[in-house]
Design a protein around this motif. Structure first.
Motif, PDB file in Angstrom:
ATOM      1  N   UNK A  45      43.411  19.094 -17.196  1.00 17.17           N
ATOM      2  CA  UNK A  45      44.169  18.907 -18.340  1.00 17.17           C
ATOM      3  C   UNK A  45      45.137  17.795 -18.086  1.00 17.17           C
ATOM      4  N   UNK A  46      44.862  17.016 -19.269  1.00 13.47           N
ATOM      5  CA  UNK A  46      45.772  15.517 -18.974  1.00 13.47           C
ATOM      6  C   UNK A  46      45.667  14.957 -17.590  1.00 13.47           C
ATOM      7  N   UNK A  47      44.414  14.943 -17.041  1.00 11.84           N
ATOM      8  CA  UNK A  47      44.602  14.430 -15.559  1.00 11.84           C
ATOM      9  C   UNK A  47      44.951  14.954 -14.526  1.00 11.84           C
ATOM     10  N   UNK A  48      45.415  16.272 -14.889  1.00 13.62           N
ATOM     11  CA  UNK A  48      45.740  17.378 -14.018  1.00 13.62           C
ATOM     12  C   UNK A  48      44.757  18.330 -13.489  1.00 13.62           C
ATOM     13  N   UNK A  49      44.735  18.682 -12.252  1.00 16.59           N
ATOM     14  CA  UNK A  49      43.948  19.915 -12.060  1.00 16.59           C
ATOM     15  C   UNK A  49      44.847  21.283 -12.289  1.00 16.59           C
ATOM     16  N   UNK A  50      44.134  21.935 -13.260  1.00 20.38           N
ATOM     17  CA  UNK A  50      44.731  23.132 -13.520  1.00 20.38           C
ATOM     18  C   UNK A  50      43.975  24.540 -13.149  1.00 20.38           C
ATOM     19  N   UNK A  51      44.248  25.749 -13.038  1.00 16.34           N
ATOM     20  CA  UNK A  51      43.427  26.720 -12.808  1.00 16.34           C
ATOM     21  C   UNK A  51      43.681  27.944 -13.677  1.00 16.34           C
ATOM     22  N   UNK A  52      42.474  28.365 -14.276  1.00 21.53           N
ATOM     23  CA  UNK A  52      42.689  29.370 -15.400  1.00 21.53           C
ATOM     24  C   UNK A  52      42.218  30.667 -14.294  1.00 21.53           C
TER      25      UNK A  52
ATOM     26  N   UNK B 246      47.889  23.509  -9.296  1.00 16.68           N
ATOM     27  CA  UNK B 246      47.298  23.974  -8.054  1.00 16.68           C
ATOM     28  C   UNK B 246      48.261  24.563  -7.092  1.00 16.68           C
ATOM     29  N   UNK B 247      49.608  24.225  -7.156  1.00 18.34           N
ATOM     30  CA  UNK B 247      50.459  24.503  -6.237  1.00 18.34           C
ATOM     31  C   UNK B 247      51.039  25.820  -6.569  1.00 18.34           C
ATOM     32  N   UNK B 248      50.911  26.494  -8.011  1.00 20.20           N
ATOM     33  CA  UNK B 248      51.027  27.557  -8.191  1.00 20.20           C
ATOM     34  C   UNK B 248      50.152  28.779  -8.311  1.00 20.20           C
ATOM     35  N   UNK B 249      48.911  28.367  -8.313  1.00 18.84           N
ATOM     36  CA  UNK B 249      47.932  29.384  -8.637  1.00 18.84           C
ATOM     37  C   UNK B 249      47.777  30.626  -7.526  1.00 18.84           C
ATOM     38  N   UNK B 250      48.305  30.334  -6.265  1.00 19.27           N
ATOM     39  CA  UNK B 250      47.985  31.214  -5.133  1.00 19.27           C
ATOM     40  C   UNK B 250      49.147  32.161  -5.584  1.00 19.27           C
ATOM     41  N   UNK B 251      50.233  31.765  -5.799  1.00 24.71           N
ATOM     42  CA  UNK B 251      51.363  32.768  -6.248  1.00 24.71           C
ATOM     43  C   UNK B 251      50.870  33.522  -7.377  1.00 24.71           C
TER      44      UNK B 251
ATOM     45  N   UNK C 162      49.429  42.926 -16.491  1.00 29.20           N
ATOM     46  CA  UNK C 162      49.147  41.558 -15.715  1.00 29.20           C
ATOM     47  C   UNK C 162      49.852  40.452 -16.212  1.00 29.20           C
ATOM     48  N   UNK C 163      49.631  40.479 -17.819  1.00 33.02           N
ATOM     49  CA  UNK C 163      50.123  39.286 -18.674  1.00 33.02           C
ATOM     50  C   UNK C 163      51.663  39.270 -18.223  1.00 33.02           C
ATOM     51  N   UNK C 164      52.252  40.634 -18.557  1.00 31.95           N
ATOM     52  CA  UNK C 164      53.691  40.654 -18.317  1.00 31.95           C
ATOM     53  C   UNK C 164      54.166  40.209 -17.170  1.00 31.95           C
ATOM     54  N   UNK C 165      53.294  40.615 -16.057  1.00 31.90           N
ATOM     55  CA  UNK C 165      53.915  40.219 -14.555  1.00 31.90           C
ATOM     56  C   UNK C 165      53.866  38.517 -14.427  1.00 31.90           C
ATOM     57  N   UNK C 166      52.719  38.032 -15.138  1.00 34.41           N
ATOM     58  CA  UNK C 166      52.346  36.773 -15.113  1.00 34.41           C
ATOM     59  C   UNK C 166      53.305  35.879 -15.844  1.00 34.41           C
ATOM     60  N   UNK C 167      53.605  36.130 -17.097  1.00 32.20           N
ATOM     61  CA  UNK C 167      54.236  35.261 -18.011  1.00 32.20           C
ATOM     62  C   UNK C 167      55.357  35.679 -18.762  1.00 32.20           C
ATOM     63  N   UNK C 168      55.770  37.119 -18.418  1.00 33.47           N
ATOM     64  CA  UNK C 168      57.014  37.646 -18.937  1.00 33.47           C
ATOM     65  C   UNK C 168      56.810  38.265 -20.218  1.00 33.47           C
ATOM     66  N   UNK C 169      57.798  39.112 -20.860  1.00 34.62           N
ATOM     67  CA  UNK C 169      57.452  39.671 -22.012  1.00 34.62           C
ATOM     68  C   UNK C 169      57.635  38.874 -23.063  1.00 34.62           C
ATOM     69  N   UNK C 170      58.291  37.875 -23.233  1.00 36.82           N
ATOM     70  CA  UNK C 170      58.218  37.069 -24.572  1.00 36.82           C
ATOM     71  C   UNK C 170      56.862  36.509 -24.647  1.00 36.82           C
TER      72      UNK C 170
END
Ligand code: SF4
Lengths: 551, 174
Positions: A476-483, A506-511, A543-551
């Motif tokens: 995405x926009x020249x950056x490696x992103x992980x889904x 890339x530096x957040x996917x393992x978290x 899992x959604x809530x844990x990853x992205x919060x409730x909002x």
């Protein structure tokens, strides 16, 4: 295992001569790259980011120690000292010179191996249960049928320029370890009520950008019709599969767009025309092929006294055995997973020295037999329980004793941006980082069965769609992103994982993976509820809530 | 590509002058001479063509169903199977259906992107003539240099292939 006769050897020799001539014409400029490409692909030669890659066929993942030693020799002589075992039960070498390929093929032919149809828009290596012939739950060994399919599909004159590649997988057990429902054709051996052997036939499964679970096209196909029916399916696909868009060219799209009922009608009509002809398999010939795959002379009186004592006295051994040792159909024996997933290592890689060590172990303890699993590990199919401690010692010495089969660090990863010209993102470094993060033995065990699969782009060579946790590299926009996808599975309950939300850097996917795992540990009903079972019970929301919060 | 425009045909091991003309759909059909027509025109003009006293051939494009002319073989002297790109393998199925399922025994020729490395496969599918424009392919054919593997793992319904070896499905050239 299957042994070449004169015919097979001459076939392979002729094929090498033919391909060597094609390489010569390419190097001379008589063939341009466009014309050479489909020819080299028919013979397993890819052009990658930095070099040619040669993919060598390991038919249905079965090989012997002599063949493994030859692979080690090739790794050392023509490559950089290692090889990479793939999700198609093959091995690939990442750094050969094109001009060396004819010599490599000659070396392979000396041990009855080749690279025929390991790439290209043709029928690829038929994969099979890696515990075939050994598993305690199997109805019949699928490898004789895989071998018959291999022969029929070798340089098939009609099916060499299909709309797209075509993959068979076959299992002889009701518990599917061969991922048959995500293959172009998946076969499951079954017995009819009358006791006859035959197949349940699935068609149109696949991954890539449009992941689809295969549809059942036939409930029971008699053994004698295996090839005629396959030919009917391939003919319908060759004629009607889409050729206008390579992303819509697999048979799964034809099944999806035509509908399984109409397509079944076409297949059956074609089948009726040929089923009583030359393709009908004579039962005595099938039985004869089966003898190549006969169970070695295992001792049914083998005991497990030594194994029990060693397990009690050596916790490291016991822990390894608990994960990497699988039930065998003959008491006193087991099949063993040799993990190619050392903590922090590259999934599926083995050095020449490791290949040789494995060959020695197979020769001494497993009747000279080895398997490559589609999960990128190696298997010793027939080991006496009382030899397991010696096998373990030898594996420790070769740095191959990781006891993580089926655990969170037993990761499938595609080559990704480190090798592959199509990649959006790196896969291997992500796999390594996850492996480090969860590498602690107690922690992995506490998490239990969990399959992580990683692909560097939507082609899905790393099978992310069917990972319990799947990771897909996107750009995405020249950056490696992980889904992240959750809830995929490739067994008899095959399902395609669902995208959980927006991607991670890339530096957040393992978290993010760790968050998913911690969420699972908190919500599981008990220690025995696997990640997949828990996910299927509770769905996305926690899992959604844990990853992205409730909002 | 370094192609020559050839109006010959490779058959029985050599290039021969081709007596056939390929007609466009709006060309009039002459009373004499061997002509190829498109499949759609052939079907549309059947009533007239049935009475024609010279050889008529049909061009079957990739994606067209050759079974649609199955009842008219009495009026079809040759079929040209089109390979728009050599990677488009539909013509192989067309040829086998013609020979093995429908029992067509006239000439089947490959037209289009016909290259040396596919000729052996085309032959096994029942194609017996080749319209070749690719220069290196012409040179290789003239030199008798057709790369092939003549050990076959599958029967393909050809009279000039015979059983061999121990397994019932193995074949070799007669
Ligand atoms: S999934 Fe994409 S990046 Fe990975 S090996 Fe396949 S094509 Fe390459």
């Amino acid at each position: 295992m299957y042994r070449y006769d004169e015919f097979d050897q001459e076939f392979v020799d002729q094929r090498i001569a033919q391909f060597s001539d094609q390489v010569r014409r390419r190097l001379k400029g008589e063939l341009n790259e466009d014309q050479f490409k489909p020819l080299r692909l028919m013979n397993g030669v890819y052009l990658q980011l930095h070099a040619y890659m040669l993919r060598v066929c390991v038919p249905y993942g079965t090989l012997n120690s002599r063949q493994m030693r030859k692979l080690a020799h090739i790794a050392r002589t023509y490559d950089r000292g290692y090889g990479h075992f793939t999700t198609r039960q093959n091995i690939q070498f990442n750094w050969p010179k094109l001009s060396d390929v004819p010599a490599i093929l000659k070396e392979l032919a000396e041990v009855e191996m080749h690279a025929i149809q390991t790439s290209g828009n043709c029928i690829r290596n038929t994969t099979a249960d890696h515990l075939a012939g050994a598993a305690d739950d199997e109805i019949a060994d699928p490898r004789p049928y895989a071998e018959i399919i291999r022969q029929w599909s070798s340089l098939h004159p009609e099916f060499t320029f299909l709309p797209r590649k075509f993959k068979f997988a076959i299992t002889g057990a009701p518990h599917d370890r061969a991922a048959i429902q995500v293959h172009d054709i998946g076969m499951q051996i079954v017995r009819s009520e009358a006791g006859d052997l035959g197949f349940k036939v699935y068609v149109g499964g696949g991954q890539g950008r449009t992941p689809l679970v295969a549809k059942l096209v036939r409930d029971f196909l008699p053994e004698e019709d295996l090839i005629a029916y396959s030919e009917a399916i391939l003919r319908v696909y060759n004629r009607y599969g889409r050729r206008d868009n390579k992303y819509k060219a697999r048979i799964k799209i034809l099944v999806h767009e035509t509908g399984i009922d109409e397509l079944r009608g076409d297949i059956e009509a074609e089948f009726e025309k040929i089923r009583h002809g030359v393709l009908q398999l004579p039962a005595d010939e099938v039985r004869r092929i089966e003898t190549y795959f006969a169970l070695p002379p295992l001792d049914p009186a083998a005991t497990s006294a030594r194994f029990d004592a060693k397990s009690a006295g050596n916790p490291a051994f016991a822990a390894w055995a608990e994960r990497n040792v699988h039930p065998h159909k003959v008491t006193g024996h087991a099949s063993v997973t040799i993990s190619l997933k050392p903590i922090g290592g590259v999934p599926g890689d083995a050095s020449a020295e490791q290949m040789e060590a494995v060959a020695d172990i197979a020769e001494t303890f497993s009747f000279d037999e080895l398997r490559v699993s589609h999960e990128q590990n190696l298997i010793l199919p027939h080991v006496r329980l009382d030899d397991l401690d010696k096998v373990h010692d030898a594996l420790v010495a070769a740095d191959l004793a990781e006891g993580n089969a089926g655990l969170i660090t037993d990761i499938i990863a595609c080559p990704g941006l480190d090798y592959c010209a199509l990649a959006n993102a790196r896969s291997i470094p992500i796999a390594q980082e996850i492996s480090e993060r969860f590498g602690n033995a107690e922690r992995q065990r506490a998490i239990g069965d969990l399959k992580i699969k990683i692909s560097g782009c939507i082609n899905a060579c790393g099978h992310h769609h069917v990972g319990h946790i799947g990771i897909l590299g996107v750009e995405k926009k020249g950056e490696e992103l992980y889904q992240l996808t959750l809830g995929g599975s490739a067994d008899e309950t095959t399902s395609i994982g669902a995208i959980i939300g927006r991607g991670f850097a890339g530096d957040r996917i393992v978290d993010a993976v760790e968050t998913v795992v911690e969420t699972y540990l908190k919500l599981r009903a008990n220690d025995n509820e696997t990640f997949l079972a828990a996910y299927r019970r509770v769905g996305d929301a926690p899992f959604k809530e844990a990853l992205y919060g409730t909002a | 590509m370094t192609d020559t425009q050839a109006n010959d045909i490779y058959r029985d091991g050599r290039f021969l002058a081709d007596g056939w003309t390929y007609l466009a759909d709006d060309d009039p059909v002459p009373a004499d001479g061997a002509v190829f027509l498109s499949l759609s025109r052939f079907l549309a003009d059947l009533a007239v063509l049935r009475g024609r006293n010279a050889p008529t051939g049909v061009v079957v494009e990739a994606g067209e169903d050759v079974r649609s002319i199955a009842d008219e073989f009495a009026h079809v002297a040759a079929v040209a199977v089109a390979f728009p790109k050599f990677t488009d393998g539909r013509g192989y199925s067309t040829a086998r259906i013609l020979r093995e399922d429908l029992g067509f025994d006239g000439e089947i020729r490959a037209v289009g992107d016909v290259l040396i490395d596919q000729i052996a496969l085309m032959r096994r599918c029942g194609i017996d003539a080749f319209a070749v424009s690719h220069a290196p392919t012409r040179a290789a054919l003239e030199a008798g240099h057709v790369p092939r593997v003549d050990h076959y793992y599958q029967p393909a319904g050809r009279a000039d292939e015979v059983p061999t070896g121990t397994r019932p499905w193995l074949r070799r050239p007669a």
